[in-house]
Write a protein that holds these residues in place. Structure first.
Motif, PDB file in Angstrom:
ATOM      1  N   ALA A 136       0.865  -1.107  -0.149  1.00  0.00           N
ATOM      2  CA  ALA A 136      -0.263  -0.436  -0.020  1.00  0.00           C
ATOM      3  C   ALA A 136       0.276   1.571  -0.014  1.00  0.00           C
ATOM      4  N   GLN A 137       2.208   1.209   0.094  1.00  0.00           N
ATOM      5  CA  GLN A 137       2.327   2.550   0.741  1.00  0.00           C
ATOM      6  C   GLN A 137       4.115   2.811  -0.704  1.00  0.00           C
ATOM      7  N   SER A 138       3.905   0.767  -1.377  1.00  0.00           N
ATOM      8  CA  SER A 138       4.431   1.698  -2.602  1.00  0.00           C
ATOM      9  C   SER A 138       3.442   2.053  -3.698  1.00  0.00           C
ATOM     10  N   ASP A 139       4.071   2.190  -5.481  1.00  0.00           N
ATOM     11  CA  ASP A 139       3.808   3.072  -6.293  1.00  0.00           C
ATOM     12  C   ASP A 139       3.917   1.053  -7.008  1.00  0.00           C
ATOM     13  N   VAL A 140       3.313   0.509  -6.938  1.00  0.00           N
ATOM     14  CA  VAL A 140       3.136  -0.623  -7.680  1.00  0.00           C
ATOM     15  C   VAL A 140       1.359  -0.505  -7.869  1.00  0.00           C
ATOM     16  N   THR A 184      10.124  -3.568  -9.272  1.00  0.00           N
ATOM     17  CA  THR A 184      11.034  -4.426 -10.122  1.00  0.00           C
ATOM     18  C   THR A 184       9.253  -3.868 -10.792  1.00  0.00           C
ATOM     19  N   HIS A 185       8.543  -4.089 -10.282  1.00  0.00           N
ATOM     20  CA  HIS A 185       7.345  -3.612 -10.915  1.00  0.00           C
ATOM     21  C   HIS A 185       6.334  -5.191 -11.511  1.00  0.00           C
ATOM     22  N   GLU A 186       7.254  -5.490 -11.245  1.00  0.00           N
ATOM     23  CA  GLU A 186       6.518  -7.037 -12.372  1.00  0.00           C
ATOM     24  C   GLU A 186       5.524  -7.512 -11.574  1.00  0.00           C
ATOM     25  N   PRO A 187       4.838  -8.579 -12.556  1.00  0.00           N
ATOM     26  CA  PRO A 187       3.407  -8.723 -11.653  1.00  0.00           C
ATOM     27  C   PRO A 187       3.652  -9.500 -11.266  1.00  0.00           C
ATOM     28  N   LEU A 188       2.957 -10.092 -10.028  1.00  0.00           N
ATOM     29  CA  LEU A 188       3.294 -10.802  -9.006  1.00  0.00           C
ATOM     30  C   LEU A 188       2.852 -12.651  -9.386  1.00  0.00           C
ATOM     31  N   ALA A 189       1.963 -12.751 -11.004  1.00  0.00           N
ATOM     32  CA  ALA A 189       1.791 -13.878 -11.604  1.00  0.00           C
ATOM     33  C   ALA A 189       2.969 -13.620 -12.012  1.00  0.00           C
ATOM     34  N   TYR A 190       3.924 -13.299 -12.595  1.00  0.00           N
ATOM     35  CA  TYR A 190       4.818 -13.344 -13.823  1.00  0.00           C
ATOM     36  C   TYR A 190       5.677 -13.966 -12.615  1.00  0.00           C
ATOM     37  N   GLU A 243       1.510   5.146 -22.125  1.00  0.00           N
ATOM     38  CA  GLU A 243       0.832   5.740 -20.651  1.00  0.00           C
ATOM     39  C   GLU A 243       0.853   4.684 -20.298  1.00  0.00           C
ATOM     40  N   LEU A 244       0.425   3.187 -20.294  1.00  0.00           N
ATOM     41  CA  LEU A 244       0.437   2.691 -18.917  1.00  0.00           C
ATOM     42  C   LEU A 244       1.339   1.755 -18.436  1.00  0.00           C
ATOM     43  N   PRO A 245       0.982   1.019 -16.207  1.00  0.00           N
ATOM     44  CA  PRO A 245       1.674   1.542 -15.624  1.00  0.00           C
ATOM     45  C   PRO A 245       2.843   0.684 -16.255  1.00  0.00           C
TER      46      PRO A 245
END
Length: 297
Positions: A21-25, A79-85, A212-214
């Motif tokens: 919650a404190q991050s910008d993911v 990394t902002h890599e999706p958790l699923a990956y 422009e996507l995250p």
């Protein structure tokens, strides 16, 4: 480490929720909020992901397990890599699927519709042959096969890398006899094939919007998203060609996200029917074969 190490599943989830919650993911690849993603990460590490959270919340977590949870959450944030990956797994329509960067992370309103049996729009039990067009990881085709054991399903996809992931999932769920992969650019390699139902979650993002996507989206195959300058390139082709691949009583379903308004603007004289999913969003388009025969796209 925290001054007091989390000792239970629930403690770990609270710690991970706060960190996320404190991050910008960005949340949107299987979860839409930090708590659900924290639960997913914690249960994956502890090997309890197939169980209900409430049933395991008070279970004790070892130091090594917490360290693994911390490492996973920190990697997600850095990394902002999706958790699923990161965990090589995603959930769709109540089923677990293998996933890696060769295919987009399974997420679709079709999951809700499959679980609800597509009622009251049509009866899956009366159908025999289905096409999952632009199948990606194969999650839609496989979820249908598991839900309706009588169906024969073609899973079509232009990207050979994504089809490799789909094949892994077909093997894992043991539906090889009923789900068949086809490499095809939309209907190109499907000449002569007719289906009672065609489902498609195609690329529908405009080229300019893609950039422009995250950051999370940058890990997914770009061609699974981009659809020309207006996002409607492939949808328009599908609407023109689908009638040639449907049985007389067949149906076409296309998921279009927030581009639904753009499609209606492009064809102002055509009445579109959008199905509403459990989330309240109306982004899945339904046409019968008879309706497609009436309209010019």
């Amino acid at each position: 480490m925290p001054s007091v190490r989390p000792n239970t599943i629930d403690d770990c989830v609270k710690w991970a929720t706060a960190k996320l919650a404190q991050s910008d993911v960005f949340f949107g690849h299987g979860c839409d909020n930090p708590r659900d993603e924290a639960i997913w990460a914690t249960l994956h590490v502890t090997g309890l992901v197939h169980l209900e959270y409430e049933a395991v919340a008070t279970k004790t977590v070892s130091k090594s397990q917490f360290l693994a949870i911390r490492s996973l959450v920190e990697r997600r944030i850095e990394t902002h890599e999706p958790l699923a990956y990161l965990v090589r797994e995603a959930w769709f329509a109540g089923y677990a699927f293998y996933i890696d960067q060769r295919a987009i992370v399974p997420r679709s309103h079709f999951g809700d519709l499959i679980q609800d049996g597509f009622g009251p729009w049509f009866d899956l039990q009366q159908m025999q042959c289905v096409l999952d067009l632009c199948c990606g990881s194969g999650c839609i085709a496989i979820a249908l096969a598991l839900t309706c054991p009588h169906l024969q399903i073609d899973a079509s996809e232009i990207d050979s890398n994504a089809l490799e992931v789909a094949t892994i999932n077909i093997d894992r769920h043991r539906v090889n006899q009923r789900v068949h992969t086809i490499q095809s650019n939309l209907f190109e390699k499907l000449s002569g094939n007719r289906y009672d139902l065609i489902l498609c979650n195609p690329p529908y993002i405009a080229q300019t919007e893609m950039d422009e996507l995250p950051k999370e989206y940058s890990y997914e195959p770009r061609q699974a998203f981009v659809a020309g300058n207006d996002g409607l390139l492939f949808v328009s082709q599908i609407l023109r060609q689908a009638r040639n691949h449907l049985t007389d009583e067949g149906y076409l379903l296309i998921e279009l996200g927030h581009y639904s308004a753009g499609l209606e603007k492009s064809y102002p004289d055509i009445p579109f029917l959008w199905l509403t999913s459990r989330s309240g969003e109306s982004v899945v388009l339904l046409f019968s074969k008879q309706e497609l025969d009436q309209y010019s796209f």
